[in-house]
Design a protein around this motif. Structure first.
Motif, PDB file in Angstrom:
ATOM      1  N   ARG A 172      25.955  93.804 125.285  1.00 19.68           N
ATOM      2  CA  ARG A 172      25.339  95.018 124.744  1.00 19.68           C
ATOM      3  C   ARG A 172      23.959  95.234 125.355  1.00 19.68           C
ATOM      4  NH1 ARG A 172      27.679  92.983 119.883  1.00 19.68           N
ATOM      5  NH2 ARG A 172      25.656  92.109 119.253  1.00 19.68           N
ATOM      6  N   ALA A 173      23.222  94.142 125.625  1.00 16.59           N
ATOM      7  CA  ALA A 173      21.907  94.263 126.239  1.00 16.59           C
ATOM      8  C   ALA A 173      22.006  94.841 127.647  1.00 16.59           C
ATOM      9  CB  ALA A 173      21.205  92.911 126.270  1.00 16.59           C
ATOM     10  N   VAL A 174      23.013  94.405 128.389  1.00 17.65           N
ATOM     11  CA  VAL A 174      23.219  94.948 129.737  1.00 17.65           C
ATOM     12  C   VAL A 174      23.475  96.451 129.654  1.00 17.65           C
ATOM     13  CG1 VAL A 174      24.799  94.968 131.700  1.00 17.65           C
ATOM     14  CG2 VAL A 174      24.006  92.789 130.760  1.00 17.65           C
ATOM     15  N   ARG A 175      24.323  96.864 128.717  1.00 20.59           N
ATOM     16  CA  ARG A 175      24.620  98.295 128.580  1.00 20.59           C
ATOM     17  C   ARG A 175      23.369  99.082 128.207  1.00 20.59           C
ATOM     18  NH1 ARG A 175      30.092  97.345 124.973  1.00 20.59           N
ATOM     19  NH2 ARG A 175      31.500  96.830 126.712  1.00 20.59           N
ATOM     20  N   ALA A 176      22.567  98.551 127.281  1.00 19.17           N
ATOM     21  CA  ALA A 176      21.349  99.245 126.888  1.00 19.17           C
ATOM     22  C   ALA A 176      20.356  99.310 128.040  1.00 19.17           C
ATOM     23  CB  ALA A 176      20.714  98.550 125.687  1.00 19.17           C
ATOM     24  N   ALA A 177      20.277  98.234 128.823  1.00 19.05           N
ATOM     25  CA  ALA A 177      19.361  98.217 129.964  1.00 19.05           C
ATOM     26  C   ALA A 177      19.759  99.273 130.993  1.00 19.05           C
ATOM     27  CB  ALA A 177      19.347  96.835 130.604  1.00 19.05           C
ATOM     28  N   VAL A 178      21.039  99.394 131.238  1.00 20.96           N
ATOM     29  CA  VAL A 178      21.517 100.414 132.183  1.00 20.96           C
ATOM     30  C   VAL A 178      21.172 101.809 131.657  1.00 20.96           C
ATOM     31  CG1 VAL A 178      23.560 101.451 133.227  1.00 20.96           C
ATOM     32  CG2 VAL A 178      23.310  98.959 133.156  1.00 20.96           C
ATOM     33  N   ALA A 179      21.382 102.036 130.355  1.00 18.48           N
ATOM     34  CA  ALA A 179      21.083 103.341 129.769  1.00 18.48           C
ATOM     35  C   ALA A 179      19.591 103.659 129.850  1.00 18.48           C
ATOM     36  CB  ALA A 179      21.553 103.380 128.317  1.00 18.48           C
ATOM     37  N   LEU A 180      18.747 102.653 129.574  1.00 18.81           N
ATOM     38  CA  LEU A 180      17.301 102.894 129.643  1.00 18.81           C
ATOM     39  C   LEU A 180      16.862 103.120 131.080  1.00 18.81           C
ATOM     40  CD1 LEU A 180      14.809 103.115 127.876  1.00 18.81           C
ATOM     41  CD2 LEU A 180      14.452 100.656 128.160  1.00 18.81           C
ATOM     42  N   THR A 201      13.904 102.494 117.472  1.00 19.15           N
ATOM     43  CA  THR A 201      14.997 103.359 117.026  1.00 19.15           C
ATOM     44  C   THR A 201      15.989 103.606 118.162  1.00 19.15           C
ATOM     45  OG1 THR A 201      13.590 104.436 115.390  1.00 19.15           O
ATOM     46  CG2 THR A 201      15.556 105.637 116.096  1.00 19.15           C
ATOM     47  N   TRP A 202      15.462 103.855 119.353  1.00 20.21           N
ATOM     48  CA  TRP A 202      16.335 104.108 120.506  1.00 20.21           C
ATOM     49  C   TRP A 202      17.206 102.886 120.803  1.00 20.21           C
ATOM     50  CZ3 TRP A 202      17.687 102.286 125.218  1.00 20.21           C
ATOM     51  CH2 TRP A 202      18.296 103.177 126.122  1.00 20.21           C
ATOM     52  N   LEU A 203      16.596 101.700 120.801  1.00 21.15           N
ATOM     53  CA  LEU A 203      17.352 100.488 121.096  1.00 21.15           C
ATOM     54  C   LEU A 203      18.418 100.225 120.032  1.00 21.15           C
ATOM     55  CD1 LEU A 203      14.495  98.151 122.346  1.00 21.15           C
ATOM     56  CD2 LEU A 203      16.392  99.015 123.707  1.00 21.15           C
ATOM     57  N   ALA A 204      18.062 100.443 118.763  1.00 23.30           N
ATOM     58  CA  ALA A 204      19.044 100.248 117.700  1.00 23.30           C
ATOM     59  C   ALA A 204      20.231 101.182 117.882  1.00 23.30           C
ATOM     60  CB  ALA A 204      18.386 100.466 116.341  1.00 23.30           C
ATOM     61  N   ALA A 205      19.943 102.416 118.296  1.00 23.91           N
ATOM     62  CA  ALA A 205      21.022 103.382 118.525  1.00 23.91           C
ATOM     63  C   ALA A 205      21.877 103.001 119.721  1.00 23.91           C
ATOM     64  CB  ALA A 205      20.432 104.781 118.719  1.00 23.91           C
ATOM     65  N   HIS A 206      21.361 102.117 120.571  1.00 21.47           N
ATOM     66  CA  HIS A 206      22.113 101.675 121.742  1.00 21.47           C
ATOM     67  C   HIS A 206      22.598 100.232 121.572  1.00 21.47           C
ATOM     68  CE1 HIS A 206      20.383 105.324 123.441  1.00 21.47           C
ATOM     69  NE2 HIS A 206      21.250 105.220 124.430  1.00 21.47           N
ATOM     70  N   GLY A 207      22.863  99.855 120.329  1.00 22.42           N
ATOM     71  CA  GLY A 207      23.548  98.597 120.063  1.00 22.42           C
ATOM     72  C   GLY A 207      22.695  97.350 120.051  1.00 22.42           C
ATOM     73  N   GLN A 208      21.359  97.510 120.009  1.00 21.40           N
ATOM     74  CA  GLN A 208      20.491  96.336 120.031  1.00 21.40           C
ATOM     75  C   GLN A 208      20.058  95.982 118.609  1.00 21.40           C
ATOM     76  OE1 GLN A 208      20.061  94.801 123.313  1.00 21.40           O
ATOM     77  NE2 GLN A 208      21.800  96.199 123.140  1.00 21.40           N
ATOM     78  N   ASP A 209      20.557  94.847 118.100  1.00 23.91           N
ATOM     79  CA  ASP A 209      20.201  94.452 116.744  1.00 23.91           C
ATOM     80  C   ASP A 209      18.805  93.828 116.732  1.00 23.91           C
ATOM     81  OD1 ASP A 209      20.478  91.869 117.748  1.00 23.91           O
ATOM     82  OD2 ASP A 209      22.408  91.517 116.774  1.00 23.91           O
ATOM     83  N   GLY A 210      18.361  93.445 115.538  1.00 25.83           N
ATOM     84  CA  GLY A 210      17.004  92.910 115.411  1.00 25.83           C
ATOM     85  C   GLY A 210      16.775  91.677 116.240  1.00 25.83           C
ATOM     86  N   SER A 211      17.781  90.819 116.345  1.00 26.00           N
ATOM     87  CA  SER A 211      17.630  89.597 117.132  1.00 26.00           C
ATOM     88  C   SER A 211      17.451  89.906 118.609  1.00 26.00           C
ATOM     89  CB  SER A 211      18.858  88.706 116.924  1.00 26.00           C
ATOM     90  OG  SER A 211      18.742  87.522 117.692  1.00 26.00           O
ATOM     91  N   ALA A 212      18.243  90.824 119.149  1.00 24.64           N
ATOM     92  CA  ALA A 212      18.118  91.185 120.565  1.00 24.64           C
ATOM     93  C   ALA A 212      16.775  91.840 120.843  1.00 24.64           C
ATOM     94  CB  ALA A 212      19.253  92.130 120.966  1.00 24.64           C
ATOM     95  N   ARG A 213      16.358  92.699 119.926  1.00 25.67           N
ATOM     96  CA  ARG A 213      15.070  93.365 120.143  1.00 25.67           C
ATOM     97  C   ARG A 213      13.928  92.350 120.115  1.00 25.67           C
ATOM     98  NH1 ARG A 213      17.388  96.912 116.315  1.00 25.67           N
ATOM     99  NH2 ARG A 213      15.711  96.641 114.769  1.00 25.67           N
ATOM    100  N   ARG A 214      14.016  91.351 119.244  1.00 24.16           N
ATOM    101  CA  ARG A 214      12.944  90.362 119.116  1.00 24.16           C
ATOM    102  C   ARG A 214      12.947  89.359 120.256  1.00 24.16           C
ATOM    103  NH1 ARG A 214      14.916  87.774 115.326  1.00 24.16           N
ATOM    104  NH2 ARG A 214      15.093  85.643 116.141  1.00 24.16           N
ATOM    105  N   LEU A 215      14.130  88.899 120.664  1.00 21.68           N
ATOM    106  CA  LEU A 215      14.234  87.802 121.629  1.00 21.68           C
ATOM    107  C   LEU A 215      14.293  88.259 123.079  1.00 21.68           C
ATOM    108  CD1 LEU A 215      16.801  85.550 119.730  1.00 21.68           C
ATOM    109  CD2 LEU A 215      14.322  85.256 119.887  1.00 21.68           C
ATOM    110  N   LEU A 216      14.479  89.549 123.307  1.00 22.78           N
ATOM    111  CA  LEU A 216      14.577  90.040 124.681  1.00 22.78           C
ATOM    112  C   LEU A 216      13.637  91.201 124.948  1.00 22.78           C
ATOM    113  CD1 LEU A 216      15.905  90.079 127.470  1.00 22.78           C
ATOM    114  CD2 LEU A 216      17.712  91.538 126.502  1.00 22.78           C
ATOM    115  N   TRP A 217      13.833  92.291 124.233  1.00 19.49           N
ATOM    116  CA  TRP A 217      13.120  93.521 124.568  1.00 19.49           C
ATOM    117  C   TRP A 217      11.623  93.437 124.312  1.00 19.49           C
ATOM    118  CZ3 TRP A 217      15.710  96.850 127.421  1.00 19.49           C
ATOM    119  CH2 TRP A 217      17.110  96.786 127.391  1.00 19.49           C
ATOM    120  N   GLU A 218      11.237  92.742 123.258  1.00 21.43           N
ATOM    121  CA  GLU A 218       9.804  92.631 122.953  1.00 21.43           C
ATOM    122  C   GLU A 218       9.032  91.925 124.057  1.00 21.43           C
ATOM    123  OE1 GLU A 218       8.821  90.847 119.267  1.00 21.43           O
ATOM    124  OE2 GLU A 218       9.359  92.592 118.057  1.00 21.43           O
TER     125      GLU A 218
END
Length: 441
Positions: free
Chosen positions: A126-134, A151-168
């Motif tokens: 899901r992170a790969v898909r969100a990264a491609v979309a961004l 909000t954008w990441l959540a709408a693209h399948g990124q849960d709290g754990s992914a947002r905290r451990l990768l995107w942040e």
């Protein structure tokens, strides 16, 4: 008016503008209120240490900034990775590594995301898909300026754990604001340009000398070598028609003026007739950065730098070679979006960050702390939140010959060193065009 160009503000934007004008052979004066150049990038001495006010890094895609370093003779005083490579650490021995692969762009980072061990396999996909979309998002889309990244990441399948451990890891450091408050537009620009642009675009560069030696001192020498003038401890109080700059009651006429100060000072300097929307600039606000400096009596890590998750430590850098302690190891922790820390006493910061560092670097438990202090930048960047893109002004004002520069102007980049340099170059180009059309008299 005289043929001399006036640049107000000696940060990277003002340096870039002054140098660009001087290289055309036109007379130019840079006015800086402080006794040094460099703006928000500076160094100071403390008990035998050379301390940078904050840890500044850049990427290989920061072409304007890197070219400025070449022009002032500092290109040899930075280190750039051969390949994007970031160790990611967490408490209790958890670790990962994000490294670009050998695939051509824009696929060079996808294998690293697909193998990222801090997330389960399904979350990585899901992170790969969100990264491609961004990476495909248009940073200039007004709709992206109106929504927050969380909000954008959540709408693209990124849960709290992914947002905290990768995107942040990258979004907070790049934008200096929490993801729940960051506009998607500048985030999309970072990911599209740095992570999904050229394969080598995100390779990280760090200074190999103190910031004062990297920027301020060589910039002054380069400007003066090209015939420009640098006036330190020279605070411009006002700008009047002409244009004319006012310093301590003395009026100095100019052929053109570039205001390269932070937006708060620019709003006070630029006349309302020249920028009727100047009151809107206050809406850009400010976001702080705190740096925690720790000197140990022995080495506690072999890493040059690392990102950290699930910890108040966000990024940590080994400053031993640059800072020059007599012995041991000097680490700097860079804390972006630091509203929770900006007013905390140093003792409270110490009580939190030393145990946090020990959880990340177990060798620190056996080391003795020989020095600990905190540096704070309350106005490190403007707040790059939803709606901020619409508040960033263009470099031209309503007065012919009066221009704006600074990373807070509409550069197309987030508030970074690259954005500051680009703004200065744009302002200098407008000055040259103005003088070619009108000519000094």
């Amino acid at each position: 008016m005289t043929g001399r160009v006036a640049v107000i503000g000696g940060g990277l934007a003002g340096i870039a503008a002054t140098l660009a004008v001087a290289e055309t052979g036109r007379p130019v004066t840079l006015y800086e209120a402080r006794p040094r150049l460099g703006g928000a990038t500076y160094s100071f001495e403390r008990d035998g240490l050379t301390v940078d006010n904050g840890q500044h890094v850049f990427l290989r895609c920061c072409t304007a900034y890197r070219t400025l370093l070449e022009r002032i003779g500092s290109a040899g005083h930075v280190r750039i990775q051969d390949r994007f490579d970031v160790p990611v650490l967490g408490p209790h021995g958890r670790s990962a590594r994000l490294r670009r692969g050998r695939l051509p762009d824009p696929f060079h980072l996808l294998p690293a995301l697909a193998r990222y061990p801090l997330l389960p396999a399904a979350a990585r996909l899901r992170a790969v898909r969100a990264a491609v979309a961004l990476g495909r998002a248009d940073p200039a889309d007004p709709a992206l300026d109106a929504i927050d990244l969380d909000t954008w990441l959540a709408a693209h399948g990124q849960d709290g754990s992914a947002r905290r451990l990768l995107w942040e890891l990258f979004a907070v450091a790049a934008l200096n604001i929490g993801m729940d408050q960051a506009a998607v537009g500048p985030a999309a620009m970072v990911f599209r340009t740095a992570l999904f642009g050229r394969a080598d675009a995100a390779d990280i560069g760090v200074p190999a000398v103190p910031l004062g030696d990297l920027h301020g001192v060589p910039a002054r020498a380069a400007i003066e070598a090209r015939g420009g003038e640098v006036r330190l401890s020279a605070k411009v109080k006002a700008i009047e028609p002409g244009p004319t700059v006012l310093l301590d009651g003395v009026r100095e006429e100019a052929a053109a003026v570039v205001v390269a100060t932070p937006h708060r000072q620019a709003a006070e300097l630029v006349p309302r007739e020249a920028a009727p929307d100047r009151d809107r600039w206050s809406g850009l606000g400010a976001s702080p950065i705190v740096n925690v400096h720790v000197v140990y009596d022995r080495p506690v890590t072999e890493l040059a730098f690392a990102a950290v998750v699930d910890s108040p430590v966000q990024w940590v850098f080994d400053r031993t070679t640059v800072g020059g302690p007599d012995r041991g190891q000097y680490l700097t922790v860079s804390v972006s979006a630091a509203r929770d820390w900006i007013d905390r006493p140093a003792a409270e910061v110490r009580a939190v960050f030393l145990p946090a560092l020990e959880r990340v670097f177990p060798a620190a438990r056996a080391a003795r702390v020989t020095d600990f202090f905190v540096t704070r930048e309350r106005h490190a960047t403007f707040r790059q939140g939803p709606g901020s893109g619409a508040l960033r002004p263009s470099p031209a004002t309503r007065w012919p010959g009066l221009y704006l520069a600074g990373a807070w102007t509409d550069t197309g980049w987030p508030d970074t060193m690259e954005g500051a340099v680009r703004s200065g170059l744009t302002a200098a180009a407008l000055v040259r065009r103005h003088l070619e059309r009108n000519g000094p008299s």
